[in-house]
Each structure stands twice: as C-alpha cells, then as structure tokens.
Design a protein around this motif. Structure first.
Motif, PDB file in Angstrom:
ATOM      1  N   ASP A  41       3.604 -10.462 -30.160  1.00 57.99           N
ATOM      2  CA  ASP A  41       2.818  -9.289 -29.245  1.00 57.99           C
ATOM      3  C   ASP A  41       1.334  -9.309 -29.678  1.00 57.99           C
ATOM      4  OD1 ASP A  41       5.012  -8.496 -27.961  1.00 57.99           O
ATOM      5  OD2 ASP A  41       5.269  -6.752 -28.972  1.00 57.99           O
ATOM      6  N   GLY A  42       0.647  -9.579 -28.701  1.00 55.67           N
ATOM      7  CA  GLY A  42      -0.927  -9.251 -28.892  1.00 55.67           C
ATOM      8  C   GLY A  42      -1.582 -10.446 -29.589  1.00 55.67           C
ATOM      9  N   GLU A  43      -0.977 -11.557 -29.767  1.00 61.35           N
ATOM     10  CA  GLU A  43      -1.572 -12.796 -29.970  1.00 61.35           C
ATOM     11  C   GLU A  43      -1.194 -13.845 -28.847  1.00 61.35           C
ATOM     12  OE1 GLU A  43      -3.456 -12.448 -32.744  1.00 61.35           O
ATOM     13  OE2 GLU A  43      -2.462 -11.193 -33.936  1.00 61.35           O
ATOM     14  N   PHE A  44      -1.969 -15.095 -29.331  1.00 60.95           N
ATOM     15  CA  PHE A  44      -1.980 -16.391 -28.550  1.00 60.95           C
ATOM     16  C   PHE A  44      -1.541 -17.236 -29.500  1.00 60.95           C
ATOM     17  CE2 PHE A  44      -4.743 -19.428 -25.872  1.00 60.95           C
ATOM     18  CZ  PHE A  44      -3.725 -20.299 -25.559  1.00 60.95           C
ATOM     19  N   VAL A 282      -2.594 -21.680 -33.523  1.00 57.31           N
ATOM     20  CA  VAL A 282      -2.892 -20.233 -33.823  1.00 57.31           C
ATOM     21  C   VAL A 282      -4.183 -20.112 -32.932  1.00 57.31           C
ATOM     22  CG1 VAL A 282      -3.260 -18.312 -35.140  1.00 57.31           C
ATOM     23  CG2 VAL A 282      -1.416 -20.220 -35.676  1.00 57.31           C
ATOM     24  N   SER A 283      -4.410 -19.440 -31.871  1.00 54.16           N
ATOM     25  CA  SER A 283      -5.559 -19.133 -31.468  1.00 54.16           C
ATOM     26  C   SER A 283      -6.034 -17.893 -31.596  1.00 54.16           C
ATOM     27  CB  SER A 283      -5.485 -19.353 -29.843  1.00 54.16           C
ATOM     28  OG  SER A 283      -5.126 -20.666 -29.426  1.00 54.16           O
ATOM     29  N   THR A 284      -5.328 -16.744 -32.030  1.00 58.09           N
ATOM     30  CA  THR A 284      -5.910 -15.449 -32.245  1.00 58.09           C
ATOM     31  C   THR A 284      -5.563 -14.947 -33.531  1.00 58.09           C
ATOM     32  OG1 THR A 284      -4.265 -14.363 -30.961  1.00 58.09           O
ATOM     33  CG2 THR A 284      -6.274 -14.775 -29.803  1.00 58.09           C
ATOM     34  N   VAL A 285      -6.393 -14.164 -34.024  1.00 54.09           N
ATOM     35  CA  VAL A 285      -5.672 -13.510 -35.256  1.00 54.09           C
ATOM     36  C   VAL A 285      -6.178 -11.940 -35.024  1.00 54.09           C
ATOM     37  CG1 VAL A 285      -6.008 -12.863 -37.781  1.00 54.09           C
ATOM     38  CG2 VAL A 285      -6.031 -15.120 -36.978  1.00 54.09           C
ATOM     39  N   GLY A 286      -5.073 -11.030 -35.035  1.00 51.48           N
ATOM     40  CA  GLY A 286      -5.203  -9.539 -34.608  1.00 51.48           C
ATOM     41  C   GLY A 286      -5.943  -9.528 -33.251  1.00 51.48           C
ATOM     42  N   GLY A 287      -5.685 -10.392 -32.386  1.00 56.06           N
ATOM     43  CA  GLY A 287      -5.868 -10.287 -31.079  1.00 56.06           C
ATOM     44  C   GLY A 287      -7.304 -10.765 -30.671  1.00 56.06           C
ATOM     45  N   LYS A 288      -7.825 -11.268 -31.802  1.00 56.80           N
ATOM     46  CA  LYS A 288      -9.270 -11.877 -31.603  1.00 56.80           C
ATOM     47  C   LYS A 288      -9.321 -13.352 -31.671  1.00 56.80           C
ATOM     48  CE  LYS A 288     -11.646  -7.787 -31.520  1.00 56.80           C
ATOM     49  NZ  LYS A 288     -10.743  -7.080 -30.438  1.00 56.80           N
ATOM     50  N   VAL A 289     -10.059 -13.859 -31.309  1.00 53.79           N
ATOM     51  CA  VAL A 289     -10.014 -15.434 -31.013  1.00 53.79           C
ATOM     52  C   VAL A 289     -10.472 -15.913 -32.447  1.00 53.79           C
ATOM     53  CG1 VAL A 289     -12.528 -15.809 -30.238  1.00 53.79           C
ATOM     54  CG2 VAL A 289     -10.609 -17.513 -29.708  1.00 53.79           C
ATOM     55  N   ARG A 290      -9.563 -16.866 -32.901  1.00 49.22           N
ATOM     56  CA  ARG A 290      -9.775 -17.594 -34.130  1.00 49.22           C
ATOM     57  C   ARG A 290     -10.860 -18.514 -34.179  1.00 49.22           C
ATOM     58  NH1 ARG A 290      -8.395 -22.053 -36.887  1.00 49.22           N
ATOM     59  NH2 ARG A 290      -7.218 -22.881 -35.233  1.00 49.22           N
ATOM     60  N   PRO A 291     -12.165 -18.195 -34.930  1.00 50.54           N
ATOM     61  CA  PRO A 291     -13.190 -19.022 -35.071  1.00 50.54           C
ATOM     62  C   PRO A 291     -12.884 -20.510 -35.505  1.00 50.54           C
ATOM     63  CG  PRO A 291     -13.425 -17.122 -36.353  1.00 50.54           C
ATOM     64  CD  PRO A 291     -11.999 -16.993 -35.983  1.00 50.54           C
ATOM     65  N   GLY A 292     -13.341 -21.598 -34.694  1.00 48.05           N
ATOM     66  CA  GLY A 292     -12.907 -22.832 -34.853  1.00 48.05           C
ATOM     67  C   GLY A 292     -11.655 -23.303 -34.263  1.00 48.05           C
ATOM     68  N   SER A 293     -11.367 -22.378 -33.541  1.00 43.03           N
ATOM     69  CA  SER A 293     -10.065 -22.844 -32.591  1.00 43.03           C
ATOM     70  C   SER A 293     -10.380 -23.363 -31.309  1.00 43.03           C
ATOM     71  CB  SER A 293      -9.136 -21.456 -32.298  1.00 43.03           C
ATOM     72  OG  SER A 293      -9.872 -20.546 -31.425  1.00 43.03           O
ATOM     73  N   ALA A 295      -9.460 -22.398 -28.362  1.00 40.73           N
ATOM     74  CA  ALA A 295      -9.527 -21.466 -27.393  1.00 40.73           C
ATOM     75  C   ALA A 295     -10.932 -20.837 -27.355  1.00 40.73           C
ATOM     76  CB  ALA A 295      -8.490 -20.324 -27.614  1.00 40.73           C
ATOM     77  N   GLU A 296     -11.440 -20.810 -28.825  1.00 40.09           N
ATOM     78  CA  GLU A 296     -12.944 -20.656 -28.945  1.00 40.09           C
ATOM     79  C   GLU A 296     -13.795 -21.536 -28.224  1.00 40.09           C
ATOM     80  OE1 GLU A 296     -15.763 -18.816 -32.342  1.00 40.09           O
ATOM     81  OE2 GLU A 296     -15.204 -21.047 -32.379  1.00 40.09           O
ATOM     82  N   ALA A 297     -13.707 -22.876 -28.522  1.00 41.06           N
ATOM     83  CA  ALA A 297     -14.456 -23.873 -27.824  1.00 41.06           C
ATOM     84  C   ALA A 297     -14.531 -23.990 -26.248  1.00 41.06           C
ATOM     85  CB  ALA A 297     -13.972 -25.071 -28.330  1.00 41.06           C
ATOM     86  N   PHE A 298     -13.334 -23.593 -25.992  1.00 44.19           N
ATOM     87  CA  PHE A 298     -12.810 -23.640 -24.491  1.00 44.19           C
ATOM     88  C   PHE A 298     -13.749 -22.384 -23.868  1.00 44.19           C
ATOM     89  CE2 PHE A 298     -10.654 -21.762 -20.786  1.00 44.19           C
ATOM     90  CZ  PHE A 298     -10.603 -22.880 -19.911  1.00 44.19           C
ATOM     91  N   ILE A 299     -13.562 -20.954 -24.316  1.00 40.09           N
ATOM     92  CA  ILE A 299     -14.003 -19.943 -23.825  1.00 40.09           C
ATOM     93  C   ILE A 299     -15.865 -19.921 -23.974  1.00 40.09           C
ATOM     94  CG2 ILE A 299     -14.685 -17.354 -24.514  1.00 40.09           C
ATOM     95  CD1 ILE A 299     -11.577 -17.501 -25.438  1.00 40.09           C
ATOM     96  N   LYS A 300     -16.287 -20.640 -25.008  1.00 36.56           N
ATOM     97  CA  LYS A 300     -17.721 -21.003 -25.022  1.00 36.56           C
ATOM     98  C   LYS A 300     -18.067 -21.976 -24.126  1.00 36.56           C
ATOM     99  CE  LYS A 300     -18.725 -20.094 -29.987  1.00 36.56           C
ATOM    100  NZ  LYS A 300     -19.000 -20.362 -31.559  1.00 36.56           N
ATOM    101  N   ALA A 301     -17.265 -22.823 -23.561  1.00 35.71           N
ATOM    102  CA  ALA A 301     -17.758 -23.909 -22.694  1.00 35.71           C
ATOM    103  C   ALA A 301     -17.525 -23.700 -21.230  1.00 35.71           C
ATOM    104  CB  ALA A 301     -16.901 -25.044 -23.133  1.00 35.71           C
ATOM    105  N   VAL A 302     -16.693 -22.705 -20.705  1.00 32.71           N
ATOM    106  CA  VAL A 302     -16.586 -22.403 -19.455  1.00 32.71           C
ATOM    107  C   VAL A 302     -17.697 -21.154 -19.166  1.00 32.71           C
ATOM    108  CG1 VAL A 302     -14.332 -22.816 -18.955  1.00 32.71           C
ATOM    109  CG2 VAL A 302     -14.773 -20.517 -19.903  1.00 32.71           C
ATOM    110  N   LYS A 303     -18.062 -21.190 -17.567  1.00 34.16           N
ATOM    111  CA  LYS A 303     -19.083 -20.290 -17.281  1.00 34.16           C
ATOM    112  C   LYS A 303     -18.606 -19.247 -16.590  1.00 34.16           C
ATOM    113  CE  LYS A 303     -22.101 -24.357 -16.434  1.00 34.16           C
ATOM    114  NZ  LYS A 303     -22.227 -25.651 -15.522  1.00 34.16           N
ATOM    115  N   VAL A 304     -17.264 -19.056 -16.312  1.00 32.27           N
ATOM    116  CA  VAL A 304     -16.834 -17.973 -15.712  1.00 32.27           C
ATOM    117  C   VAL A 304     -15.994 -17.048 -16.833  1.00 32.27           C
ATOM    118  CG1 VAL A 304     -16.614 -19.027 -13.414  1.00 32.27           C
ATOM    119  CG2 VAL A 304     -14.491 -19.187 -15.096  1.00 32.27           C
ATOM    120  N   PRO A 305     -15.794 -15.730 -16.633  1.00 26.20           N
ATOM    121  CA  PRO A 305     -14.936 -14.808 -17.468  1.00 26.20           C
ATOM    122  C   PRO A 305     -13.626 -15.348 -17.950  1.00 26.20           C
ATOM    123  CG  PRO A 305     -15.933 -13.497 -15.746  1.00 26.20           C
ATOM    124  CD  PRO A 305     -16.021 -14.959 -15.309  1.00 26.20           C
ATOM    125  N   SER A 306     -13.420 -15.553 -19.103  1.00 23.33           N
ATOM    126  CA  SER A 306     -12.035 -16.200 -19.770  1.00 23.33           C
ATOM    127  C   SER A 306     -11.245 -15.223 -20.500  1.00 23.33           C
ATOM    128  CB  SER A 306     -12.520 -17.378 -20.561  1.00 23.33           C
ATOM    129  OG  SER A 306     -11.423 -17.795 -21.181  1.00 23.33           O
TER     130      SER A 306
END
Ligand SMILES: [Zn+2]
Length: 327
Positions: A41-44, A282-293, A295-306
């Motif tokens: 629950d609450g994680e990716f 593991v993409s999140t810790v405590g529901g927040k994106v894990r630095p270096g993951s 998922a973080e690289a993807f979110i930073k690279a996309v131009k639309v809300p992720s």
C-alpha cells in the motif's frame, strides 16, 4: 396565456437538456477512477503492474493482474467485469502471486502462491465471471482454460489489431507492442509441456499487445504493455485514437527504459497525463519517488504531469486526461 408561458419554459428547458453542450458537461463531470493494485500500500514496487480502471458507469476493468493481486480472493478486487492481459509473460498473466495484499516487502515481493497451470488472470475471471478481452491469438488459450475449469469459453473475447469491441459502454482495442509473447509450457502441461520445457521452447499465441480504451465519459487511455518504441504510438495511438492518458511501461531491459519511454510520451503519444508502470525496482520510499530510480529519471524527462502508481491510491481522470482527484 399562463399555460403558453409554461410550455415555452418547458420547451426551452428540454432544448437545453438535449443540446450537445449540456451532454458534454454532464460527461465531463464524470471521471474514470484508476487504482493500482501493487505489492505494498502506498508504494510503487518492482512487480507492480495491476491496475483497476472504473468507468463512470460502474464497469470495472482489471489490467494485467500479474503477481501483486492476491488471487481471486484479494479483497481489493471487488467486482471485476473485464480482465485485460497484454501478453502471456508470468509477470502480467500471473504465474504466481502473493498470499495477501502487503505480504512480503517492496524490495522482496511475496510470490509464494503458484497459479500454474491456470494463471491468476484465469482464476480471477472464473471467480468473478469476468470477460477476458485479448488480442492476437490469445483468446483461444483463455477460452480453453475457462472451459477446462467449468467456466464459459464465450467469456474470452477477441479484439485484434485494427478493430475493437465495445463492452458495457467501453470501447476496447489492442495496439502494437513490440515485444515477445511465448507461452510458458507450464500452462500447457502433460507430455507436450514437458517436451517443450526440455527443448527450451514456448507456445505460440501470437503477438504481444498494448490496449486503447475509450471510456463512457470520452477519456481515451493507452496502456502500453511491454513494448519498444514503435511508430504506431504516434500514427495509431495519438493520430487515430487521440489518447489523453497513458500508462507507460518503463522498466528497461524487458521494455522501454525511462529515456525511451519518455521519448514515446513526449514525441509520439503526447497525452495530457502519464502513469509510469513496470519499473522492476523499488521506485518509492514512504510514497515518495526514490532518488536515483528509473521512475525519477522518467518523471524528470517527461513534459506532461506524471503520477506514480502508488498501490491502493485511487486517481480520477476526466475526459481530457486531466487528474481531477487523488493525484
Ligand atoms: Zn513484463
């Protein structure tokens, strides 16, 4: 005179109700609910693929049950009208699954319950009397599994590339996914299955797929499945279907990685919103994106809300693909 006046008002009112503008507003006030059914629950988490899409009309669709839905008894499922399986690999069809939601941990998922030779998708379909909608050559496999277990083979429905089926007000089409789709001989069993295992070959059930869904509120969603970069993401998913919400697999190795998946979103599909999926880490810790993951690289690279697919969190999207709640 009074009577005439009343008729005039009623006439104007019914004209307003029947107008396309009013119908449009009515539809747009109704959102599609998206709830990931992941490992914790609450994680990716690494094995997370499953999502439930609930149409404003109440129809519930389970996409790629995989290993994080705890079989047919998972209380998070509720009613499931339709099951989608992008392709036959065990992490999508569900060759094994967890004992219960939240068993195991995000980094060490519980996949202790075997689901072969039936698969988790088929077991859920049998229990919920769901329809299984697949493309390619997959429907006969599901029909045979349903029949062999006392279910109705007619509940396995074909939506092959280029066409669509409309079930409970939702239009379902399959689209290209550049991937493989071998059927593990464990689902075949017997002497044939044994011989295939020994030879190291898989069963042929045609091509892997992605999906495009058009919900009753007008929202068009693209579910990528496992895929590489394909021109159809532009020509078909964007130009023809006009997808406004994308669920994009981005785990690398088996499908597009974060950079390739971001290119697909930014340059080809161009939706209004995207939900990354299938990260295999593991993409999140405590529901927040894990630095270096990834998922973080993807979110930073996309131009639309992720929006991260946090297990159990329900997000609501309007017809334009804008998140209206839960994001
Ligand atoms: Zn996969």
């Amino acid at each position: 005179m009074k009577r005439l006046h009343l008729f005039a008002i009623l006439g104007a009112l019914s004209a307003a109700l029947a107008s396309p503008a009013f119908a449009q507003n009515q539809k747009q006030s109704q959102n599609v609910k998206v709830t990931p059914l992941g490992g914790i629950d609450g994680e990716f988490c690494p094995q997370d693929r499953a999502m439930v899409f609930e149409d404003p009309n109440g129809t519930r669709i389970l996409y790629d049950p995989g290993r994080t839905v705890a079989g047919a008894d998972d209380p998070r499922l509720g009613k499931i009208d339709i099951i989608l399986v992008s392709h036959m690999h065990g992490d999508h069809l569900g060759n094994a699954h967890n004992k219960a939601p939240n068993s195991g941990s995000c980094d060490k998922p519980d996949v202790s319950v075997s689901a072969v030779p039936n698969s988790s998708a088929v077991e859920i379909a049998l229990a919920k009397k769901s329809k299984i909608v697949t493309g390619s050559e997959m429907p006969p496999f599901f029909a045979a599994k349903l029949k062999a277990n006392g279910g109705d083979p007619a509940n396995s429905i074909l939506a092959r590339f280029g066409g669509s089926v409309t079930i409970d007000g939702i239009k379902i089409a399959t689209v290209t996914a550049l991937h493989s789709n071998g059927l593990d001989p464990a689902y075949i069993g017997g002497e044939l299955g044994k011989a295939m295992t020994e030879a190291g070959i898989a069963g042929d059930v045609g091509l892997a797929t992605g999906y495009v869904l058009r919900f009753s509120n007008g929202l068009v969603a693209y579910l990528s499945g496992d895929t590489g970069i394909v021109a159809d993401q532009e020509r078909t998913v964007r130009d023809y279907y006009h997808a406004k919400l994308a669920v994009m697999n981005m785990g690398d190795g088996f499908s597009t990685g974060p950079a390739e998946a971001a290119y697909v979103i930014n340059q080809l599909v161009k939706p209004a919103s995207v939900i990354p999926s299938h990260s295999n880490e593991v993409s999140t810790v405590g529901g927040k994106v894990r630095p270096g993951s990834k998922a973080e690289a993807f979110i930073k690279a996309v131009k639309v809300p992720s929006y991260l697919p946090l297990s159990g969190r329900t997000m609501e999207f309007n017809a334009a693909g804008k998140c209206m709640a839960g994001c």
